[in-house]
Design a protein around this motif. Structure first.
Motif, PDB file in Angstrom:
ATOM      1  N   ARG A 178      14.818  30.777  25.793  1.00 30.48           N
ATOM      2  CA  ARG A 178      14.981  32.223  25.541  1.00 30.48           C
ATOM      3  C   ARG A 178      15.864  32.856  26.604  1.00 30.48           C
ATOM      4  O   ARG A 178      16.708  33.713  26.288  1.00 30.48           O
ATOM      5  N   ILE A 179      15.711  32.447  27.852  1.00 31.79           N
ATOM      6  CA  ILE A 179      16.591  32.952  28.909  1.00 31.79           C
ATOM      7  C   ILE A 179      18.018  32.474  28.669  1.00 31.79           C
ATOM      8  O   ILE A 179      18.986  33.219  28.882  1.00 31.79           O
ATOM      9  N   ASN A 180      18.175  31.239  28.213  1.00 32.50           N
ATOM     10  CA  ASN A 180      19.517  30.720  27.961  1.00 32.50           C
ATOM     11  C   ASN A 180      20.245  31.544  26.903  1.00 32.50           C
ATOM     12  O   ASN A 180      21.456  31.757  26.987  1.00 32.50           O
ATOM     13  N   ILE A 181      19.520  31.997  25.883  1.00 30.32           N
ATOM     14  CA  ILE A 181      20.133  32.845  24.853  1.00 30.32           C
ATOM     15  C   ILE A 181      20.696  34.117  25.489  1.00 30.32           C
ATOM     16  O   ILE A 181      21.753  34.620  25.086  1.00 30.32           O
ATOM     17  N   SER A 182      20.000  34.639  26.503  1.00 29.07           N
ATOM     18  CA  SER A 182      20.478  35.872  27.145  1.00 29.07           C
ATOM     19  C   SER A 182      21.778  35.650  27.908  1.00 29.07           C
ATOM     20  O   SER A 182      22.483  36.612  28.219  1.00 29.07           O
ATOM     21  N   PHE A 233       9.954  30.570  31.030  1.00 33.72           N
ATOM     22  CA  PHE A 233      10.707  31.823  31.046  1.00 33.72           C
ATOM     23  C   PHE A 233      10.960  32.279  32.483  1.00 33.72           C
ATOM     24  O   PHE A 233      12.074  32.677  32.840  1.00 33.72           O
ATOM     25  N   ILE A 234       9.920  32.203  33.321  1.00 30.74           N
ATOM     26  CA  ILE A 234      10.057  32.618  34.717  1.00 30.74           C
ATOM     27  C   ILE A 234      10.973  31.667  35.474  1.00 30.74           C
ATOM     28  O   ILE A 234      11.844  32.113  36.252  1.00 30.74           O
ATOM     29  N   GLN A 235      10.809  30.366  35.250  1.00 32.14           N
ATOM     30  CA  GLN A 235      11.658  29.380  35.931  1.00 32.14           C
ATOM     31  C   GLN A 235      13.134  29.598  35.631  1.00 32.14           C
ATOM     32  O   GLN A 235      13.973  29.665  36.532  1.00 32.14           O
ATOM     33  N   GLU A 236      13.452  29.702  34.343  1.00 31.24           N
ATOM     34  CA  GLU A 236      14.855  29.846  33.969  1.00 31.24           C
ATOM     35  C   GLU A 236      15.373  31.231  34.312  1.00 31.24           C
ATOM     36  O   GLU A 236      16.565  31.405  34.616  1.00 31.24           O
ATOM     37  N   GLY A 237      14.490  32.228  34.257  1.00 28.43           N
ATOM     38  CA  GLY A 237      14.893  33.577  34.640  1.00 28.43           C
ATOM     39  C   GLY A 237      15.281  33.652  36.114  1.00 28.43           C
ATOM     40  O   GLY A 237      16.267  34.300  36.478  1.00 28.43           O
ATOM     41  N   TRP A 238      14.525  32.964  36.963  1.00 25.54           N
ATOM     42  CA  TRP A 238      14.852  32.910  38.389  1.00 25.54           C
ATOM     43  C   TRP A 238      16.184  32.208  38.616  1.00 25.54           C
ATOM     44  O   TRP A 238      17.011  32.643  39.411  1.00 25.54           O
ATOM     45  N   LYS A 239      16.380  31.126  37.859  1.00 24.52           N
ATOM     46  CA  LYS A 239      17.651  30.405  37.952  1.00 24.52           C
ATOM     47  C   LYS A 239      18.795  31.293  37.485  1.00 24.52           C
ATOM     48  O   LYS A 239      19.864  31.333  38.124  1.00 24.52           O
ATOM     49  N   LYS A 284      27.318  35.092  36.728  1.00 20.99           N
ATOM     50  CA  LYS A 284      27.026  35.804  35.482  1.00 20.99           C
ATOM     51  C   LYS A 284      27.740  35.202  34.284  1.00 20.99           C
ATOM     52  O   LYS A 284      27.324  35.386  33.145  1.00 20.99           O
ATOM     53  N   ASP A 285      28.830  34.485  34.516  1.00 21.59           N
ATOM     54  CA  ASP A 285      29.575  33.916  33.395  1.00 21.59           C
ATOM     55  C   ASP A 285      29.130  32.487  33.071  1.00 21.59           C
ATOM     56  O   ASP A 285      29.744  31.814  32.236  1.00 21.59           O
ATOM     57  N   PHE A 286      28.056  32.014  33.695  1.00 19.17           N
ATOM     58  CA  PHE A 286      27.589  30.645  33.425  1.00 19.17           C
ATOM     59  C   PHE A 286      26.980  30.563  32.027  1.00 19.17           C
ATOM     60  O   PHE A 286      26.244  31.443  31.601  1.00 19.17           O
ATOM     61  N   ARG A 287      27.311  29.483  31.294  1.00 17.31           N
ATOM     62  CA  ARG A 287      26.756  29.234  29.963  1.00 17.31           C
ATOM     63  C   ARG A 287      26.209  27.810  29.923  1.00 17.31           C
ATOM     64  O   ARG A 287      26.851  26.884  30.412  1.00 17.31           O
ATOM     65  N   GLU A 288      25.041  27.634  29.316  1.00 19.46           N
ATOM     66  CA  GLU A 288      24.399  26.322  29.239  1.00 19.46           C
ATOM     67  C   GLU A 288      24.355  25.864  27.786  1.00 19.46           C
ATOM     68  O   GLU A 288      23.669  26.460  26.955  1.00 19.46           O
ATOM     69  N   THR A 289      25.118  24.805  27.469  1.00 22.35           N
ATOM     70  CA  THR A 289      25.110  24.286  26.093  1.00 22.35           C
ATOM     71  C   THR A 289      23.934  23.361  25.841  1.00 22.35           C
ATOM     72  O   THR A 289      23.584  23.099  24.697  1.00 22.35           O
ATOM     73  N   GLY A 290      23.326  22.848  26.915  1.00 18.72           N
ATOM     74  CA  GLY A 290      22.179  21.975  26.759  1.00 18.72           C
ATOM     75  C   GLY A 290      22.504  20.525  26.510  1.00 18.72           C
ATOM     76  O   GLY A 290      21.596  19.710  26.330  1.00 18.72           O
ATOM     77  N   VAL A 291      23.774  20.163  26.486  1.00 12.84           N
ATOM     78  CA  VAL A 291      24.160  18.774  26.206  1.00 12.84           C
ATOM     79  C   VAL A 291      23.547  17.821  27.224  1.00 12.84           C
ATOM     80  O   VAL A 291      23.097  16.717  26.880  1.00 12.84           O
ATOM     81  N   ASP A 292      23.509  18.249  28.479  1.00 14.18           N
ATOM     82  CA  ASP A 292      22.994  17.401  29.543  1.00 14.18           C
ATOM     83  C   ASP A 292      21.545  17.717  29.916  1.00 14.18           C
ATOM     84  O   ASP A 292      21.038  17.212  30.909  1.00 14.18           O
ATOM     85  N   VAL A 293      20.897  18.528  29.092  1.00 14.74           N
ATOM     86  CA  VAL A 293      19.497  18.889  29.348  1.00 14.74           C
ATOM     87  C   VAL A 293      18.599  18.024  28.468  1.00 14.74           C
ATOM     88  O   VAL A 293      18.782  17.949  27.259  1.00 14.74           O
TER      89      VAL A 293
END
Length: 335
Positions: free
Chosen positions: A225-229, A310-316, A322-331
């Protein structure tokens, strides 16, 4: 109206066998089934071979890149008017495609979703998990409603269909893991396509078989959910913070015993009432007291798992560019 079923699979041949067996039993068979093996070491080609002649099934193997990009691989090779996406841990009721076809003929949708339900053969833990993920007493209750807290319905990829026209205009998934289905649904809606829930197009979704697995999965959902933001900041709503707030509230309860006995008693009373409501509703829906009791556990696992993620990824997110995007390929997706 031609239906192409697309199933990404990763090291779960037994699950795929159950899914394909349920597709064979459809009152209206899908027109093709594309199984996309996403770099598995425990391959499913032998399972697929068992259904040749009973299903119009095709098998593909590709290097691992995550379920979102595996679905894209299927889109590129599908021939139908509608692409129907199922997770590998789904069992499809016999009426599914007959129901969907009749609905779309009367009320055309560009993309649709359907609810998930607990199969009578599920274990009590699986039934409790299914209850938690669809309950009005948890955020799971949003998933099966026609409206998402006043917003447009967002289909999810465990049970989702989209027209070829949608794919031709907007392409496939941009994220492979970490909220890929939510991002995809947002983009479908932002491009003016019409989405909706088909209430009778439900599936039996096995999900996880233990609370430990369920916790890991929901922790990943909270992170997602944080990644979507990262892609759509305005899509992070107040309701998405509820599991995190609930988790912080749980963690604070022992502190209240030291700070204020009155507040401590109020907090315990709230948790008791909340648990009783879940237990009663879970037992009523399942017709089982044991499932009702396990539903209380499942609800707390769901909310705290999601909240911690949510808290873990929110802290990260707060500390990264601010321009970082995570596609999840390596997750790694939790198994």
């Amino acid at each position: 109206m031609l239906f192409s079923v697309i199933v990404p699979i990763y090291n779960r041949p037994d699950e795929l066998r159950e899914l394909l067996d349920s597709l064979v039993q459809q009152t209206r068979l899908p027109d093709e089934v594309l199984v996309v093996e996403d770099g598995s070491t425990n391959r499913s080609d032998g399972v697929v071979a068992q259904f040749e002649g009973r299903l119009p099934v095709r098998y593909f193997y590709k290097p691992n890149s995550g379920q979102g990009f595996a679905r894209n691989y299927g889109f590129e090779r599908a021939t139908g008017d509608y692409f129907v996406i199922f997770d590998s841990d789904a069992v499809i009721p016999p009426h599914y495609f007959e129901t969907v076809e009749a609905y779309l003929q009367n009320d055309p949708l560009d993309a649709y979703g359907g609810p998930d339900a607990a199969h009578p053969d599920f274990t009590d833990v699986q039934k409790a998990i299914s209850y938690s993920m669809t309950s009005p007493f948890t955020t799971g209750g949003i998933r099966g409603s026609k409206k998402n807290l006043g917003g447009t319905f967002h289909p999810r990829s465990f049970n989702m269909g989209l027209s070829r026209r949608v794919w031709e205009k907007i392409g496939g998934y941009k994220i492979s893991r970490m909220g890929e289905d939510i991002e995809f649904a947002i983009r479908i809606i932002h491009n003016g396509f019409r989405t909706g829930l088909i209430p009778d197009a439900f599936i039996y979704h096995k999900r996880r078989t233990s609370f430990r697995q369920f916790f890991r999965q929901l922790q990943f959902f909270g992170r997602s959910r944080i990644n979507i933001s990262r892609f759509y900041p305005d899509e992070l709503k107040l309701v998405h913070t509820f599991p995190a707030l609930f988790t912080l509230f749980l963690a604070s309860v022992p502190v209240w015993a030291l700070v204020s006995p009155v507040l401590f008693v109020c907090a315990i009373a709230f948790l008791v009432v909340y648990s009783v409501l879940i237990g009663i509703d879970g037992a009523r829906q399942a017709g089982s007291l044991n499932v009702g009791l396990l539903s209380v556990v499942a609800a707390f696992v769901q909310l705290t798992g999601y909240g911690i993620g949510f808290i873990q990824e929110g802290w990260k997110r707060w500390r990264e560019p601010k321009d970082f995007r995570e596609t999840g390929v390596d997750v790694e997706y939790p198994s």
